[in-house]
Scaffold this motif. Structure first.
Motif, short mmCIF file in Angstrom:
data_model
loop_
_atom_site.label_atom_id
_atom_site.label_comp_id
_atom_site.label_asym_id
_atom_site.label_seq_id
_atom_site.Cartn_x
_atom_site.Cartn_y
_atom_site.Cartn_z
N UNK A 86 16.47 -12.54 8.62
CA UNK A 86 15.85 -13.85 8.82
C UNK A 86 16.78 -14.96 8.35
N UNK A 87 17.42 -14.74 7.21
CA UNK A 87 18.34 -15.73 6.67
C UNK A 87 19.53 -15.93 7.61
N UNK A 88 20.02 -14.83 8.18
CA UNK A 88 21.15 -14.93 9.11
C UNK A 88 20.78 -15.75 10.34
N UNK A 89 19.49 -15.71 10.71
CA UNK A 89 19.03 -16.47 11.87
C UNK A 89 18.55 -17.87 11.51
N UNK A 90 18.78 -18.28 10.26
CA UNK A 90 18.43 -19.63 9.86
C UNK A 90 16.97 -19.87 9.58
#
Length: 991
Positions: free
Chosen positions: A40-44
């Motif tokens: 989720x963090x990688x996808x902003x």
């Protein structure tokens, strides 16, 4: 699909493969090796959930099980699991997750109005608000229950399997970080049988998120090589994805192994989880430490994270937590995180350090990487709405603030060793001023804490400490091994922490300062608890809900204790800690149950006549593990009409009932009679062969355990019957006594419950049926009187006939090998057909036993004595028996104790409800005189009757009282009488 915050290189994820998953219905992509949080963090995605009370927006804070915010509902349908930590969920293809505690959506949550109304909801507001008026409490309760909790559990049956395993070992190592791997390696080389468990899928702990080198190779590679070597050794069991959640007496540690949580659906015959119970000779607790945050204004905004988590996401998962990062610190550990981030190309806008001086080498390295360092400074508050947009910082001695643009604020407030298992084992926690936290103190069991779990944080020392713990454990077992030398490159400096608990607010500032992010506990809540004298840490916890969420305060407890210490103006050690209770992290209830569900929960036991009962309209009911007929409903007949018909049929003619479920125990041996004298309150050594006697069995504390009849077949052979419910308990008690207290008695007890079918034949015409069944056998009163026993045969099959009565009528119980039970049943029906023989069930049995005043389960409920039941005369005054020393305790012989009496409705149509209180007048606060234990409508007497326990009941016979059931809002006037309503002289019983 572009992952905007995925670094171009680095991390331990496999970028060559993409994994598709859904969060709140939106499709994203990640890679093998990701957690849901890192993907989720990688996808902003910054907004993950809403807080418990105020429904404020919340994002990812941590990278492990300490995560307080990022709780999601994982999967859907029957496999849906609420309150799972996104930071601990391995990403897999097809993963489905959704946010919680919001409506109608995560971005637009109507319950966020609670945040605007927060002045109305201080700590403990519900204790003060919902106490008046008392009549509205049911309405309050519904609202509170609907608002409580965060995730919503599924109501469908869990389709997955769970297993249990038990094991023993020499050394159990909990935690496979640096200290745990070093300890397991030493124990393995010493020749010990080792279990190594870790909650993560990959072993290595913090080594997987650091840039250091061990023995000239990257720390992550060193961890991988160590894990591989341990896994291939036959004396070592390595359990990844396994959490040690409880430490119990005698060095038993309970673990939960997540066998198939990392896939959408477990494969055939694969359990989802496995519960382990391990007994270890020695335990090494290498459980690591948890970084704690610093407290400042708006510190709950999405984008406020732990500095160690930011470093882990970058080094382990190849994900940037943000574009521009500010670190707020009070120790040296965060500098290593900052340097790693800078080397990976992530902009570290500033390090705000509360300390006024730091080592020159660290400052020089920060300058070389272009990282501004603000010494003697604090973050006053996070700026932004919905997520971090900046940080307002100031000098500690100045109220003036300046702003720094950023999208992430990393906090590093020190490290708290994971003391949970140490404390659960009985160990103490002691405060260490050097690192401003609690560390393991004296222990009670054979356990050694090592590494960060003991307050040792430098990697070189952690490795040595883990190895030394294993050397010590092995030495206790007579195994010798030496601590190996390791070379650590790029080790972190000493912690050098300055305790700092709260960033002061500027005058007039209204930004909330959160201590417990999950439960919305603020600094003001802690202060309020202190002002209202909830100053004990346990009271603080319950008054404010500090540490009561799914994270159990892993990131909040130390800060909360420190703030209470400031309020009390006492040192933190004086304030103390709350109790660490298992489980360490939430455990699926299915794991505790294992395979004991459905029919596997408890065996269903059927009598030999079960199918006949079903074929003839029986309504079945559970009686312990057995299924028994309640009544036989005929064509056009109601349930009540059926059991009333059966009752009158027995009273006027003859009936049969299946009593195969009664406990049947064979007691044999030269000392059998002496043994029965000890386990029963009345004597059985005087019983003659061919006779039966009613007996009362007490617990050690003098309370009645069970009743039943025991028959004597020979000088050394008795046949004991027990109630259906207590058959197993009585047998186990007898076996225990013979194995411990009475080892010298020559007695053997054997359960015959399943070996024999038993049928009761009752009614004034029962002897006629028995004579037709057994032509040529003398069953007259002279040959077979009441409480007599006859050993005979039927078609060459051994048959025992007992002249016993539960109904109050002339009755017999016929006992035959189970395989012939159905044949005996059919022969009895045939023999009684001319007399209108009627099968009856437990409803009619219950009616007749109440009419006769016989006590049963509702009366023998674990609270009553022989005197309470009117059976005190059965207690031998001369001979010892179990329960006798304590049955005469003051409280058990008090004249105030309720005694057994009968009650009858003064109005024949008025029902008496079992469980009703006996009062003089039904009103709120009325003093209860006793209770109704059993009640029924008596077809024989054509009125409602019951058995009751009433204080000074014998003296109240003839008086009218009220049976009051507030639960049903129902009252019934009753008259107190003798408990025997039917044939009190016993004429019918004796024929």
């Amino acid at each position: 699909m572009k992952q905007a915050f995925r670094l171009e290189q680095g991390g331990l994820v496999d970028r060559s493969k993409a994994i598709s998953f859904l969060f709140d219905g939106v499709r994203y992509e990640g890679h093998p090796g990701d957690t849901l949080a890192s993907a989720l963090m990688a996808n902003g995605v910054k907004l993950i959930g809403r807080s418990f009370k105020y429904h404020r927006p919340r994002g990812i804070v941590a990278a492990g099980v300490e995560e307080p915010n990022a709780l999601v509902r994982l999967r859907s349908g029957a496999r849906a699991e609420p309150n799972t930590r996104a930071t601990a969920i391995e990403l897999y293809e097809g993963l489905v997750a959704e946010s919680q505690n919001r409506w109608p959506s995560l971005k637009f949550d109507l319950m966020a109005v609670n945040n605007l109304l927060s002045p109305l909801f201080p700590a403990g507001f519900y204790y003060k608000t919902f106490m008046w008026p008392a009549r509205l409490w049911p309405s309050y309760e519904r609202v509170i229950r609907n608002a409580a909790g965060m995730g919503v559990a599924t109501r469908q049956d869990d389709p997955d399997r769970y297993e249990k395993r038990f094991a023993c070992c020499d050394v159990l190592v909990v935690g496979a970080g640096a200290a745990g791997l070093a300890a397991a390696g030493v124990a393995m080389r010493a020749g010990a049988k080792v279990f190594l468990v870790d909650e993560n899928a990959s072993l290595g702990g913090s080594l997987l998120g650091q840039g250091t080198r061990i023995d000239k190779i990257p720390a992550a590679q060193w961890a991988h090589d160590m894990a591989a070597g341990l896994s291939t050794n036959s004396r070592v069991t390595v359990l990844p994805r396994t959490t040690a959640f409880g430490y119990y007496d005698h060095n038993m540690v309970s673990l939960i192994e997540r066998v198939a949580d990392h896939v959408a659906v477990p494969g055939p015959h694969v359990p989802r989880q496995r519960l382990w119970h391990i007994r270890a000779k020695r335990v090494v607790l290498a459980t690591g430490a948890i970084e704690r945050p610093l407290v400042f204004g708006n510190n709950d905004l999405p984008g406020v994270m732990l500095a160690s988590a930011i470093r882990t996401y970058a080094n382990r998962y190849g994900v940037a937590a943000g574009r521009r990062i500010v670190l707020f610190v009070n120790n040296n550990s965060a500098y290593s995180a900052a340097f790693d981030l800078a080397r990976l190309g992530i902009d570290v806008a500033a390090i705000v350090d509360v300390r006024r001086a730091i080592p020159a080498a660290i400052m020089e390295q920060a300058r070389s990487l272009g990282i501004p360092v603000h010494l003697g400074s604090i973050v006053l508050r996070a700026l932004g709405s919905g997520c971090v947009k900046g940080a307002e910082i100031a000098l500690r001695d100045s109220g003036r603030g300046t702003s720094i643009a950023c999208d992430v604020i990393g906090t590093a407030g020190g490290w708290a060793p994971s003391l949970h298992l140490h404390s659960q084992s009985g160990g103490k926690a002691v405060y260490d001023e050097r690192i401003a936290t609690f560390i393991p103190g004296p222990g009670k069991q054979a356990a050694i804490s090592a590494g960060a779990a003991r307050g040792v944080f430098q990697l070189r020392e952690v490795l040595k400490d883990g190895a030394a713990a294993a050397v010590s454990a092995c030495a206790d077992l007579g195994l010798k091994q030496q601590t190996p030398d390791v070379i650590v490159e790029g080790d972190e400096p000493d912690l050098d922490i300055e305790a700092f608990w709260l960033a002061p607010q500027r005058l007039g500032a209204k930004a909330k300062q959160f201590v417990d992010l999950q439960d919305d506990v603020t600094v003001n809540d802690v202060a309020l608890a202190a002002r209202e004298n909830f100053r004990s840490v346990e009271h603080l916890k319950r008054y404010t809900t500090l540490g009561m969420g799914t994270d159990q305060g892993k990131t909040s407890n130390i800060n909360g204790l420190a703030l209470m210490a400031l309020a009390r103006q006492e040192p933190i050690p004086v304030v103390g800690t709350t109790t660490f209770r298992p489980p360490y992290t939430p455990v699926t209830l299915g794991a505790f149950v294992g395979r004991q569900i459905g029919k596997g929960f408890s065996a269903t036991r059927l009598s030999p006549m079960h199918q006949w009962h079903l074929d003839n309209g029986a309504v079945m009911a559970s009686a312990g593990q057995w299924l028994r007929p309640k009544t036989y409903v005929g064509p056009g007949e109601t349930y009540a009409q059926a059991w009333r018909r059966e009752t009158l049929a027995v009273r006027r003619g003859v009936g049969i009932v299946d009593v195969s479920t009664l406990g049947k125990i064979d007691v044999q041996g030269p000392d059998a009679a002496r043994f029965l004298d000890l386990v029963y309150s009345n004597r059985f050594s005087t019983l003659k062969p061919g006779r039966a006697r009613y007996g009362l069995m007490l617990r050690d504390d003098g309370i009645v355990l069970d009743d039943g009849t025991t028959s004597r077949f020979a000088e050394d052979r008795f046949f004991m019957t027990t109630t259906t419910a207590h058959a197993g308990k009585v047998l186990s008690d007898l076996e225990f006594l013979l194995a411990t207290a009475y080892q010298k008695l020559r007695v053997r007890v054997t359960s015959l419950t399943d070996q024999y079918a038993q049928i009761a034949l009752a009614g004034p015409k029962s002897r006629t049926v028995l004579e037709a069944l057994l032509p040529g056998v003398d069953v007259s009163d002279a040959a077979l009187p009441h409480m007599g026993v006859l050993e005979t045969s039927l078609a060459h099959i051994p048959l025992n006939v007992f002249r016993l009565s539960y109904s109050g009528e002339m009755a017999y119980e016929l006992n035959i090998p189970a395989g012939y039970g159905m044949a005996l049943w059919m022969r009895l029906l045939e023999a009684g057909k001319p007399l209108g023989i009627t099968p009856y069930g437990t409803e009619a049995m219950g009616v007749m036993r109440i009419e006769k005043g016989h006590v049963a389960g509702p009366e023998i409920d674990g609270r009553t004595t022989a005197d309470d039941l009117g059976l005190g005369k059965l207690a031998s005054k001369a001979e010892p028996f179990i329960g006798k020393p304590l049955m005469r305790r003051e409280g058990l012989i008090s004249p105030e104790r309720p005694k057994l009496v009968g009650v009858m409705s003064t109005s024949p149509g008025a029902k008496i409800i079992a469980g009703s209180a006996i009062v003089k007048e039904p009103m709120a606060g009325a003093a209860s005189l006793g209770w109704i234990s059993s009640s029924t409508y008596s077809p024989t007497l054509d009125t409602h009757i019951g058995i009751a326990f009433i204080k000074n009941g014998r003296a109240l016979i003839g008086q009218k009282l009220t049976a009051w059931s507030p639960l049903h809002n129902y009252t019934c006037e009753v008259v107190v009488g003798e408990p025997v309503f039917y044939d009190p002289s016993g004429e019918k019983l004796h024929g």
